[in-house]
Write an enzyme that holds these catalytic residues in place. Structure first.
Site, PDB file in Angstrom:
ATOM      1  N   GLY A 105       0.805  -1.220   0.000  1.00 38.71           N
ATOM      2  CA  GLY A 105       0.000   0.000   0.000  1.00 38.71           C
ATOM      3  C   GLY A 105       0.831   1.260   0.000  1.00 38.71           C
ATOM      4  O   GLY A 105       0.334   2.343  -0.310  1.00 38.71           O
ATOM      5  N   ASP A 123       1.145 -11.378   6.725  1.00 40.89           N
ATOM      6  CA  ASP A 123       1.708 -10.547   5.658  1.00 40.89           C
ATOM      7  C   ASP A 123       3.017  -9.880   6.073  1.00 40.89           C
ATOM      8  O   ASP A 123       3.658  -9.209   5.261  1.00 40.89           O
ATOM      9  CB  ASP A 123       0.691  -9.484   5.201  1.00 40.89           C
ATOM     10  CG  ASP A 123       0.155  -8.661   6.362  1.00 40.89           C
ATOM     11  OD1 ASP A 123      -0.557  -9.221   7.210  1.00 40.89           O
ATOM     12  OD2 ASP A 123       0.459  -7.450   6.421  1.00 40.89           O
ATOM     13  N   ASN A 124       3.418 -10.058   7.322  1.00 37.64           N
ATOM     14  CA  ASN A 124       4.699  -9.503   7.799  1.00 37.64           C
ATOM     15  C   ASN A 124       5.709 -10.612   8.100  1.00 37.64           C
ATOM     16  O   ASN A 124       6.612 -10.426   8.913  1.00 37.64           O
ATOM     17  CB  ASN A 124       4.478  -8.654   9.057  1.00 37.64           C
ATOM     18  CG  ASN A 124       3.667  -7.406   8.763  1.00 37.64           C
ATOM     19  OD1 ASN A 124       3.628  -6.938   7.632  1.00 37.64           O
ATOM     20  ND2 ASN A 124       3.007  -6.865   9.764  1.00 37.64           N
ATOM     21  N   LYS A 126       9.795   2.687   0.155  1.00 37.29           N
ATOM     22  CA  LYS A 126       8.635   2.627   1.050  1.00 37.29           C
ATOM     23  C   LYS A 126       8.192   4.047   1.379  1.00 37.29           C
ATOM     24  O   LYS A 126       8.956   4.831   1.948  1.00 37.29           O
ATOM     25  CB  LYS A 126       8.989   1.877   2.337  1.00 37.29           C
ATOM     26  CG  LYS A 126       7.785   1.695   3.259  1.00 37.29           C
ATOM     27  CD  LYS A 126       8.091   0.761   4.407  1.00 37.29           C
ATOM     28  CE  LYS A 126       6.889   0.581   5.324  1.00 37.29           C
ATOM     29  NZ  LYS A 126       7.168  -0.346   6.425  1.00 37.29           N
TER      30      LYS A 126
END
Length: 629
Positions: free
Chosen positions: A108, A291-292, A129
């Site tokens: 995102g 997801d981490n 990022k």
């Protein structure tokens, strides 16, 4: 100098890329990547660079014109200009967040730029990022701010130099572009500077990357964007195993089930070893969602992380983890749970009965083995491996907990403990050790009740009268913890500093006597006592850091940077590159950095930061008020 980067973007050639050019948030079916463009920032400027990380890419900052090198880094690593050969894209993944399946998540705020070939032929994925909106930004703006970016930048490098597998950070670039953030979700938003971190890793593929095929979840009803696309799952497995586990691909090239089982066994063991390393330095990740979790066993995605100061097995570093799901002592079991979710995501290419058996047989055994090996080194037990060591370790942590000992500093001090029975030396050591325990004031802050008494009273009544309703709005564990806090806080009102010191000395004396006996056994098995002691101290000093990225150290650097002075970020980065060494000549490093610095205000801010506490000190009282969400 950045023209030296040689791109070879294997991931985009090997995995499906979405054909749509639409940039806004949307569902991305049937693809692992979506093409994106970084959004420019106003007046980007370099906060800091990590030269050891950039060296992985074959980059060396030109000494002749450092200002021009910094300006070029700011231009390209902000996303304002795209490097030749880069193909910006955002990665699609899903995830179980705090135990519930959240559906499509994805990059995102992060953007894959491409894969750079390093000087030894190795391949490094580089990411920006905070570079702007992607199809996976949902309701967010795709931006990161200065405070979170400094924390990620510094911690990525700190973990590497501690010897812990991690993604790296090559640069941190801030700007005059602003976004609004409500830091504590308390209705007090403020403008903050948009900042970008250059991240480096062999890959940023994670467990959640394989969850994009998940059918509707039975609890949340959410599903992955690529349900029934087993062809893509096969592509992903082929890519991940052949690229990052080539020895497994070679050994099982003619049997995909055996190959996938060997891959799952290896990531299970890597994850177990990784979390054992975390536990041994007191590192808490904070958001261990699927997801981490890295598919190659790296620490990934630094958000509300924290290194534990006062030892508390139930320490929660993330202020928004209300149930303590990701507490320090729960990290090993949570990582195992996440591996279970990865196992589910690999079906049918790896049947669940095979992966579940691997998980049960391998994870706990690998964690225990690696953890105990590391703890023995931290305690200087270098010759013998005894069954009784487990008990000694658990009693150490019990003593640390009872006395509020500083996790990092207690371990660091133990290397100077002498097996010699000289009473005066022992008393001096005991004095030094207890100076690293929590004061009465620190304990009062730690055990301060957190609930309004009326609220607690209501919850207790509700637990009795309507257990079903109580289960919806509270937990028994939380209420018990609050009652324990009230009891402890009440006792602390009567406790004097002298009483506390006396009690702490008694606890530590008991444990140190047991430790001395165990060290003597180790020494006797060695033969040459002097050589053994030299080796012991050497091993301990290379496994017990003197410097870690404590929250208050990061906060000092952030506050200076927010006032326009980046020297403290650069100082801390240099310090964290040598976590096991005494920081000799560190003042000279600071002064050099300040000469590069800017305004009188900024220099004054750095001066104030420097005059606070040594970097190896346990935190000041104000640090207990820091909250990271």
């Amino acid at each position: 100098w950045l023209e030296a980067l040689r791109f070879d973007n294997l991931a985009l050639r090997s995995l499906p890329v979405d054909a749509s050019e639409e940039s806004g948030p949307r569902t991305v079916p049937g693809a692992c990547f979506a093409r994106v463009r970084p959004s420019p920032l106003h007046n980007p400027r370099l906060v800091a660079m990590s030269l050891p990380a950039l060296a992985l890419l074959g980059l060396e900052a030109p000494a002749a014109d450092p200002e021009a090198a910094e300006a070029e880094a700011a231009l390209y690593f902000s996303g304002n200009r795209v490097l030749a050969g880069a193909e910006p894209a955002a990665h699609c993944y899903c995830g179980h967040q705090f135990g519930s399946f959240a559906g499509q998540l994805g990059d995102g705020a992060a953007m894959y730029l491409g894969e750079v070939l390093g000087p030894r032929g190795e391949r490094w994925e580089i990411q920006l990022k905070g570079a702007g909106i992607t199809p996976f930004s949902r309701q967010a703006d795709g931006r990161k701010v200065l405070r979170s970016s400094i924390r990620e930048f510094l911690c990525s490098e700190a973990m590497f130099h501690l010897g812990i597998p991690t993604t790296r950070a090559g640069a941190c670039v801030t700007s005059d572009s602003k976004v609004v953030r409500d830091i504590f979700y308390d209705g007090n938003p403020k403008n903050e500077r948009c900042t970008v971190v250059l991240r480096i890793a062999s890959t940023f593929i994670r467990f959640g990357s394989f969850e994009i095929f998940k059918p509707p979840d039975e609890y949340t009803g959410r599903k992955g964007p690529s349900v029934n696309r087993n062809d893509i799952r096969i592509q992903m497995l082929d890519y991940v195993i052949s690229t990052f586990y080539p020895e497994i691909q070679e050994a099982y090239s003619d049997n995909s089930i055996q190959r996938n089982a060997a891959f799952f066994k290896e990531i299970t063991k890597r994850t177990a070893r990784l979390v054992a390393e975390w536990q041994c330095v007191g590192f808490c990740h904070g958001v261990l969602n699927t997801d981490n979790m890295s598919i190659v066993g790296l620490t990934i995605d630094y958000g509300p992380f924290g290194f534990m100061d006062r030892y508390d097995p139930e320490h929660v570093c993330n202020g928004s983890d209300n149930t303590g799901r990701y507490a320090y002592n729960k990290q090993p079991e949570i990582c195992k749970w996440n591996l279970g979710k990865l196992a589910e995501a690999l079906v049918p290419e790896l049947p669940l009965e095979i992966s579940e058996l691997i998980l049960e047989e391998e994870y706990d055994a690998e964690f225990e083995k690696h953890y105990l090996q590391k703890i023995r080194k931290k305690l200087g037990l270098i010759k013998l491996e005894l069954d009784e060591d487990n008990k000694l370790v658990s009693e150490l942590f019990e003593t640390m907990h009872l006395t509020g000992g500083d996790f990092t500093n207690i371990f660091y001090l133990l290397s100077s403990f002498s097996v010699d029975t000289d009473p005066s030396k022992f008393e001096d050591f005991l004095q030094e050790l207890t100076s690293q325990c929590a004061s009465v004031e620190e304990l009062k802050v730690a055990f301060k009740p957190q609930m309004d008494p009326r609220q607690l009273s209501m919850m207790l009544m509700l637990a009795q009268s309507n257990p079903q309703l109580f289960a919806l709005i509270g937990t028994k564990a939380n209420i018990n913890k609050e009652l324990e806090r009230i009891e402890q806080f009440s006792k602390l009102q009567q406790l004097t500093a002298a009483d506390l010191l006396s009690r702490n000395k008694r606890h530590w004396k008991e444990w140190l006597e047991k430790y001395r006996v165990r060290l003597q056994k180790d020494m006797e098995s060695a033969g040459d006592a002097d050589a053994w002691n030299t080796d012991r101290v050497k091993v301990m000093n290379s496994n017990n850091p003197k410097y870690i990225l404590r929250n208050y150290i990061a906060q000092n650097a952030i506050e200076a940077a927010e006032n326009g002075d980046f020297s403290e970020v650069r100082n801390v980065l240099k310090l964290l590159e040598h976590p096991f060494q005494e920081a000799e000549g560190f003042r000279e490093v600071k002064e050099d950095a300040e000469e590069e610095g800017a305004t009188a205000t900024a220099a004054a801010c750095a001066e104030e930061t420097r005059s606070r506490l040594p970097y190896c000190s346990k935190p000041p009282l104000w640090a207990s008020e820091l909250c990271v969400t």
